[in-house]
Design a protein around this motif. Structure first.
Motif, PDB file in Angstrom:
ATOM      1  N   GLY A 132      -7.775  -1.717 -25.426  1.00 40.07           N
ATOM      2  CA  GLY A 132      -7.149  -2.759 -24.488  1.00 40.07           C
ATOM      3  C   GLY A 132      -7.923  -3.434 -23.322  1.00 40.07           C
ATOM      4  O   GLY A 132      -9.109  -3.264 -23.254  1.00 40.07           O
ATOM      5  N   PRO A 133      -7.125  -3.980 -22.277  1.00 37.22           N
ATOM      6  CA  PRO A 133      -7.641  -4.800 -21.195  1.00 37.22           C
ATOM      7  C   PRO A 133      -8.637  -3.794 -20.451  1.00 37.22           C
ATOM      8  O   PRO A 133      -9.292  -4.240 -19.693  1.00 37.22           O
ATOM      9  N   SER A 134      -8.189  -2.548 -20.568  1.00 33.43           N
ATOM     10  CA  SER A 134      -8.979  -1.630 -19.740  1.00 33.43           C
ATOM     11  C   SER A 134     -10.264  -1.099 -20.471  1.00 33.43           C
ATOM     12  O   SER A 134     -10.885  -0.170 -19.973  1.00 33.43           O
ATOM     13  N   LEU A 192     -19.542  -8.207  -9.013  1.00 31.79           N
ATOM     14  CA  LEU A 192     -18.205  -8.428  -8.895  1.00 31.79           C
ATOM     15  C   LEU A 192     -17.581  -7.215  -9.708  1.00 31.79           C
ATOM     16  O   LEU A 192     -16.509  -6.511  -9.152  1.00 31.79           O
ATOM     17  N   ALA A 193     -18.069  -7.094 -11.149  1.00 28.41           N
ATOM     18  CA  ALA A 193     -17.250  -6.023 -11.841  1.00 28.41           C
ATOM     19  C   ALA A 193     -17.377  -4.484 -11.143  1.00 28.41           C
ATOM     20  O   ALA A 193     -16.600  -3.847 -11.107  1.00 28.41           O
ATOM     21  N   GLU A 194     -18.677  -4.200 -10.483  1.00 28.15           N
ATOM     22  CA  GLU A 194     -19.009  -3.115  -9.817  1.00 28.15           C
ATOM     23  C   GLU A 194     -18.034  -2.982  -8.436  1.00 28.15           C
ATOM     24  O   GLU A 194     -17.080  -2.041  -8.519  1.00 28.15           O
ATOM     25  N   LYS A 195     -17.774  -4.119  -7.862  1.00 25.99           N
ATOM     26  CA  LYS A 195     -16.849  -3.982  -6.544  1.00 25.99           C
ATOM     27  C   LYS A 195     -15.580  -3.911  -6.866  1.00 25.99           C
ATOM     28  O   LYS A 195     -14.807  -3.294  -6.194  1.00 25.99           O
ATOM     29  N   VAL A 196     -14.918  -4.622  -7.748  1.00 26.74           N
ATOM     30  CA  VAL A 196     -13.564  -4.424  -8.440  1.00 26.74           C
ATOM     31  C   VAL A 196     -13.357  -3.199  -8.812  1.00 26.74           C
ATOM     32  O   VAL A 196     -12.522  -2.380  -8.493  1.00 26.74           O
ATOM     33  N   GLN A 197     -14.306  -2.529  -9.647  1.00 25.21           N
ATOM     34  CA  GLN A 197     -14.099  -0.880 -10.002  1.00 25.21           C
ATOM     35  C   GLN A 197     -13.934  -0.042  -8.657  1.00 25.21           C
ATOM     36  O   GLN A 197     -12.991   0.812  -8.633  1.00 25.21           O
ATOM     37  N   ASP A 198     -14.817  -0.403  -7.586  1.00 30.52           N
ATOM     38  CA  ASP A 198     -14.738   0.666  -6.545  1.00 30.52           C
ATOM     39  C   ASP A 198     -13.608   0.242  -5.649  1.00 30.52           C
ATOM     40  O   ASP A 198     -13.160   1.173  -4.894  1.00 30.52           O
ATOM     41  N   GLY A 199     -13.243  -1.031  -5.619  1.00 33.08           N
ATOM     42  CA  GLY A 199     -12.402  -1.448  -4.589  1.00 33.08           C
ATOM     43  C   GLY A 199     -10.963  -1.384  -4.890  1.00 33.08           C
ATOM     44  O   GLY A 199      -9.965  -2.116  -4.289  1.00 33.08           O
ATOM     45  N   SER A 200     -10.501  -0.895  -6.158  1.00 30.43           N
ATOM     46  CA  SER A 200      -8.998  -0.988  -6.484  1.00 30.43           C
ATOM     47  C   SER A 200      -8.588   0.502  -6.601  1.00 30.43           C
ATOM     48  O   SER A 200      -9.291   1.494  -6.753  1.00 30.43           O
ATOM     49  N   MET A 201      -7.235   0.659  -6.148  1.00 29.72           N
ATOM     50  CA  MET A 201      -6.621   1.978  -6.058  1.00 29.72           C
ATOM     51  C   MET A 201      -6.262   2.256  -7.280  1.00 29.72           C
ATOM     52  O   MET A 201      -6.200   3.685  -7.527  1.00 29.72           O
ATOM     53  N   CYS A 202      -5.797   1.617  -8.260  1.00 33.93           N
ATOM     54  CA  CYS A 202      -5.334   2.103  -9.257  1.00 33.93           C
ATOM     55  C   CYS A 202      -5.994   1.884 -10.788  1.00 33.93           C
ATOM     56  O   CYS A 202      -6.947   1.122 -10.603  1.00 33.93           O
ATOM     57  N   GLY A 203      -5.659   2.433 -11.703  1.00 36.13           N
ATOM     58  CA  GLY A 203      -6.386   2.108 -13.159  1.00 36.13           C
ATOM     59  C   GLY A 203      -6.729   0.916 -13.460  1.00 36.13           C
ATOM     60  O   GLY A 203      -7.526   0.485 -14.189  1.00 36.13           O
ATOM     61  N   LEU A 204      -5.481  -0.006 -13.159  1.00 37.27           N
ATOM     62  CA  LEU A 204      -5.739  -1.570 -13.629  1.00 37.27           C
ATOM     63  C   LEU A 204      -6.879  -2.061 -13.202  1.00 37.27           C
ATOM     64  O   LEU A 204      -7.945  -2.631 -13.966  1.00 37.27           O
ATOM     65  N   GLY A 205      -7.048  -2.052 -11.952  1.00 39.68           N
ATOM     66  CA  GLY A 205      -8.167  -2.658 -11.342  1.00 39.68           C
ATOM     67  C   GLY A 205      -9.416  -1.775 -11.634  1.00 39.68           C
ATOM     68  O   GLY A 205     -10.662  -2.332 -11.797  1.00 39.68           O
ATOM     69  N   SER A 246      -2.444  -8.371 -12.321  1.00 37.94           N
ATOM     70  CA  SER A 246      -2.828  -7.570 -11.214  1.00 37.94           C
ATOM     71  C   SER A 246      -1.691  -7.635 -10.014  1.00 37.94           C
ATOM     72  O   SER A 246      -1.050  -8.633 -10.105  1.00 37.94           O
ATOM     73  N   CYS A 247      -1.230  -6.668  -9.717  1.00 38.94           N
ATOM     74  CA  CYS A 247       0.167  -6.808  -8.881  1.00 38.94           C
ATOM     75  C   CYS A 247      -0.051  -7.400  -7.328  1.00 38.94           C
ATOM     76  O   CYS A 247       0.590  -7.761  -6.568  1.00 38.94           O
ATOM     77  N   GLY A 248      -1.478  -7.435  -7.088  1.00 37.27           N
ATOM     78  CA  GLY A 248      -2.041  -7.937  -5.770  1.00 37.27           C
ATOM     79  C   GLY A 248      -1.859  -7.390  -4.693  1.00 37.27           C
ATOM     80  O   GLY A 248      -2.456  -7.522  -3.657  1.00 37.27           O
ATOM     81  N   LYS A 249      -1.754  -5.896  -4.835  1.00 31.81           N
ATOM     82  CA  LYS A 249      -1.926  -5.069  -3.199  1.00 31.81           C
ATOM     83  C   LYS A 249      -3.272  -4.889  -3.004  1.00 31.81           C
ATOM     84  O   LYS A 249      -3.664  -5.081  -1.849  1.00 31.81           O
ATOM     85  N   CYS A 250      -4.179  -4.666  -4.065  1.00 31.54           N
ATOM     86  CA  CYS A 250      -5.684  -4.355  -3.619  1.00 31.54           C
ATOM     87  C   CYS A 250      -6.511  -5.684  -3.597  1.00 31.54           C
ATOM     88  O   CYS A 250      -6.455  -6.459  -4.634  1.00 31.54           O
ATOM     89  N   ALA A 308       5.873  -6.094 -16.848  1.00 32.96           N
ATOM     90  CA  ALA A 308       5.000  -5.949 -15.571  1.00 32.96           C
ATOM     91  C   ALA A 308       4.044  -4.959 -16.373  1.00 32.96           C
ATOM     92  O   ALA A 308       4.444  -3.659 -16.547  1.00 32.96           O
ATOM     93  N   PHE A 309       2.859  -5.082 -16.688  1.00 32.32           N
ATOM     94  CA  PHE A 309       1.981  -4.278 -17.250  1.00 32.32           C
ATOM     95  C   PHE A 309       1.442  -3.096 -16.251  1.00 32.32           C
ATOM     96  O   PHE A 309       1.398  -1.881 -16.778  1.00 32.32           O
ATOM     97  N   ILE A 310       1.621  -3.379 -14.951  1.00 36.08           N
ATOM     98  CA  ILE A 310       1.229  -2.238 -13.990  1.00 36.08           C
ATOM     99  C   ILE A 310       2.259  -1.349 -14.066  1.00 36.08           C
ATOM    100  O   ILE A 310       1.772  -0.308 -13.625  1.00 36.08           O
ATOM    101  N   CYS A 311       3.488  -1.619 -14.528  1.00 37.43           N
ATOM    102  CA  CYS A 311       4.322  -0.604 -14.524  1.00 37.43           C
ATOM    103  C   CYS A 311       4.137   0.617 -15.609  1.00 37.43           C
ATOM    104  O   CYS A 311       4.858   1.563 -15.628  1.00 37.43           O
ATOM    105  N   GLY A 312       2.980   0.639 -16.303  1.00 39.59           N
ATOM    106  CA  GLY A 312       2.504   1.608 -17.213  1.00 39.59           C
ATOM    107  C   GLY A 312       1.971   2.631 -16.183  1.00 39.59           C
ATOM    108  O   GLY A 312       1.632   3.943 -16.376  1.00 39.59           O
ATOM    109  N   GLU A 313       1.634   2.270 -14.995  1.00 38.26           N
ATOM    110  CA  GLU A 313       1.054   3.152 -14.020  1.00 38.26           C
ATOM    111  C   GLU A 313       1.937   3.923 -13.452  1.00 38.26           C
ATOM    112  O   GLU A 313       2.939   3.396 -12.788  1.00 38.26           O
TER     113      GLU A 313
END
Lengths: 531, 173
Positions: free
Chosen positions: A386-388, A479-492, A442-446, A269-274
């Motif tokens: 990478g993806p970030s 959308l890009a701006e909103k995803v940046q602002d509305g996500s809790m961790c580095g992935l989003g 995306s882990c789906g939390k946010c 799971a990519f998210i587990c790098g966080e």
């Protein structure tokens, strides 16, 4: 004489084991004496694999042979091992030598030099001296001071000063503390941690011992991706050897410091790098990140103070203790000290791992070291991080690679992947590719990360299939701006970067797709006559 | 062994018992247990989820949520040869999509599917870290894992054909 054959994952995939087999066969059949065959890890010059180094009895390098496929072995054996002369035709050439000579090796200093499965090889090169010095002669506070003097920043992506994290964990009062080594190198396109684990696993273990002593931890966990089976195998061996030598376990180096390391394999799971997601995963949960603060240094694994470090960060530690923090600080730029390993792939002529001082320009890396674009192609962009990360165009190739400068372009250094792209790469398709990745991971939390990346992907899919609508670019930006602002961790928070940078630097390509329904790179396949 | 009436997998997975004995009281070991289960059976049978839950005191619903969260876990059996096709960035840039096409053409399976004879399963994976050999894939079987790089459509078909050939021979013997 000694025949050393590079056997990292890349070498093996290129056929290094067959090459080694051929050497063995010749040596046995022709009854050649005084020649031993050894393996080493990845030297980082993947485009030259399989690589064979022949050393004299005095351990001097007599010849470095490259692209040694089995059919070349006979001649090398005849000319060099028997005839005593180098087989000129198969030696590394001047151009390729530049690839290695222009680098500055700190964390990779042993990679491709030692046998990663032999602790004695590592000790011969000064290994575990730093851990001994740290445990026997230094106070934890001194070690943290050295880390501060070195200016080392976390190599996992965020670039947080390492010493601050260590100090924070040190200052917590707790009966148990943990250190975790984050080897969940999930960025597609980065293989630095893999090479370090395959090529020099003891260096990471030593870094971890020093870290544990400095922060006051008695228990350590190494978390490695399941996709790296060879790294896991070598690490298991290395841990066992270190235990046998007494470098891990009770009363290390005769002191009252005890420390053990458990190896845990990631489950993909990519998210587990966080770091908070990684900790959740270690606790047997879904890898969902938590809000920070509290940081893991205060409340981490099983709610105890936990210090999480990236593999490349730890690989710097023995060097710092051996040579002093100032030595590392003498390399790099004012705010980004030391070296950074980059994983170079894509359309570059010479691909592999490149370790350079921070502040080296992208141009130097891609053109001087990697030799520019292969097959006579023309450079279009470098995808960094990478993806970030983001896509950096030709006009910004003079950008030095340090945390601040790369971030200013809209990309991030991240875990250090650089994918070089030429005119056959479609930038809109790249943005789609990365969004496809982050939407899946995306882990789906946010909500914004879970749904926002999905909606962005749908728009990009429309554009790359010729079914886009008016206002799609504007919608992507919003959308890009909103995803940046509305996500809790580095992935989003960083997921939109590939979209933002490609729109910023390659808006024309988006227009070509939307207005003219054409893909100049010839990658996108449009649905015909829909409009 | 006395079985809990809700434990549908009780007694069906004897190979798993030593693992469960070892980890029954180790907290946070769920993922390790699932990995070992998959090592033994090649996938995680649904009944085994019940049994694991009963033995290590974790609710089956929780185990199911974890097993479906991580990409590594499979709830269906896989073929004898697991093809892990790299979908990393470097492979994407160098045409891994055409390799996937080749595999689909040759074996008639898509991502996540298994051939009818049970020999091959295709799994697209995020990144194998062999970026300089892009496009790349790993083929895993009981005999070990083989890495293949610098793939072309033809080369991929040849590799798969060779494996098929080996299989045919073994059956004859």
């Amino acid at each position: 004489m000694k025949v050393v054959i590079g056997q990292g994952s890349c070498g093996i995939a290129s056929g290094a084991q067959q090459t080694a087999g051929e050497f063995e066969r010749y040596i046995k059949e022709m009854n050649i004496r005084n020649v031993t065959i050894e393996k080493t890890g990845c030297i980082g010059a993947c485009f030259l694999e399989p690589i064979v180094d022949i050393y004299s009895d005095e351990d001097e390098l007599e010849g470095r042979y490259v692209n040694v496929f089995p059919e070349k072995v006979g001649e090398i054996v005849g000319t060099h091992l028997i005839g005593g002369k180098t087989a000129e035709a198969y030696l590394i050439n001047k151009e390729s030598e530049k690839y290695l000579n222009l680098q500055k090796r700190v964390v990779m200093r042993n990679c491709g030099q030692i046998n990663p499965e032999s602790i004695d090889d590592y000790i011969k090169r000064g290994g575990y001296k730093s851990a001994e010095k740290a445990v026997k002669e230094m106070q934890p506070e001194n070690i943290i001071d050295e880390m501060e003097a070195s200016g080392l920043r976390g190599r996992g992506g965020a670039g947080f000063p390492v010493w601050k994290k260590w100090k924070d964990t040190r200052e917590q009062e707790s009966d148990v503390k943990y250190v975790i080594c984050n080897g969940d190198e999930g960025d597609p396109g980065a293989f630095i941690d893999r090479a370090l684990l395959e090529g020099d696993p003891h260096n990471i273990i030593e870094g971890m011992i020093i870290c544990a002593y400095a922060v006051g931890a008695s228990s350590g966990i190494m978390y490695v991706r399941a996709e790296y089976p060879l790294a896991v195998e070598r690490l298991e061996k290395a841990l066992k050897q270190a235990e046998e030598k007494g470098f891990l376990g009770k009363n290390i180096f005769g002191s009252d410091f005890s420390f053990d390391i458990t190896l845990r394999i990631g489950a993909g799971a990519f998210i587990c790098g966080e770091e908070t997601a990684l900790i959740a995963s270690l606790e047997g949960q879904q890898g969902l990140p938590k809000i920070r603060p509290p940081y893991p240094s205060k409340r981490g694994y099983w709610k105890k103070p936990t210090n999480v470090n990236n593999i490349e960060t730890l690989a710097n530690v023995p060097y710092i203790i051996e040579n002093g923090g100032a030595s590392l600080a003498s390399m790099g730029t004012e705010k980004s000290k030391g070296t950074k390993v980059f994983a170079l792939a894509g359309k570059a002529k010479r691909g592999g791992l490149v370790e350079v001082p921070m502040g080296t320009t992208l141009k130097e890396i891609i053109f001087d070291i990697a030799g520019g674009i292969r097959d006579g192609g023309r450079f279009k962009a470098a995808q960094v991080g990478g993806p970030s990360g983001g896509c950096i165009p030709e006009e910004l190739l003079h950008t030095p690679v340090d945390y601040e400068s790369i971030t200013a372009t809209g990309a991030i250094i991240g875990s250090g992947g650089i994918i070089v792209m030429d005119e056959t790469t479609c930038m809109v398709d790249m943005a789609r590719y990365f969004l496809d990745f982050t939407a899946k991971e995306s882990c789906g939390k946010c909500n914004y990360c879970r749904i926002g990346t999905r909606r962005m992907l749908e728009i990009l899919e429309r554009i790359t299939t010729g079914t886009s609508k008016d206002g799609d670019i504007e919608m992507l930006n919003e959308l890009a701006e909103k995803v940046q602002d509305g996500s809790m961790c580095g992935l989003g928070q960083t997921a939109p970067n590939p979209v933002i940078t490609t729109i910023r630097y390659f808006r024309n390509e988006y227009k070509d797709h939307i207005v003219d329904r054409k893909c100049t790179a010839g990658v996108c396949k449009f649905e015909t006559a829909q409009q | 062994m006395t079985c809990n009436p809700n434990d549908y997998g009780c007694g069906k997975y004897p190979e798993l018992e030593p693992v469960l004995d070892k980890y029954a009281d180790v907290r946070g070991s769920l993922i390790t247990v699932l990995q070992k289960t998959q090592d033994i059976y090649g996938y995680i049978p649904v009944d085994a989820i019940n049994h694991i839950g009963d033995r290590i005191h974790v609710k089956p619903s929780k185990i199911y949520s974890v097993a479906t969260f991580y990409a590594q876990f499979r709830l269906e059996p896989v073929g004898k040869y697991l093809i892990m096709l790299c979908k990393g960035t470097a492979c994407h840039v160098n045409g891994t999509d055409s390799i996937e096409e080749a595999i689909t053409e040759f074996l008639g399976i898509k991502d996540g599917e298994t051939t009818e004879d049970g020999f091959f399963t295709l799994n697209n994976v995020a990144c194998l870290g062999c970026c300089s050999l892009a496009p790349a894939m790993l083929v895993r079987s009981n005999e070990g894992t083989e890495a293949y790089g610098n793939l072309t459509k033809e080369k991929t078909k040849k590799i798969l054909n060779d494996i098929k050939g080996r299989e045919a021979k073994e059956v004859k013997i």
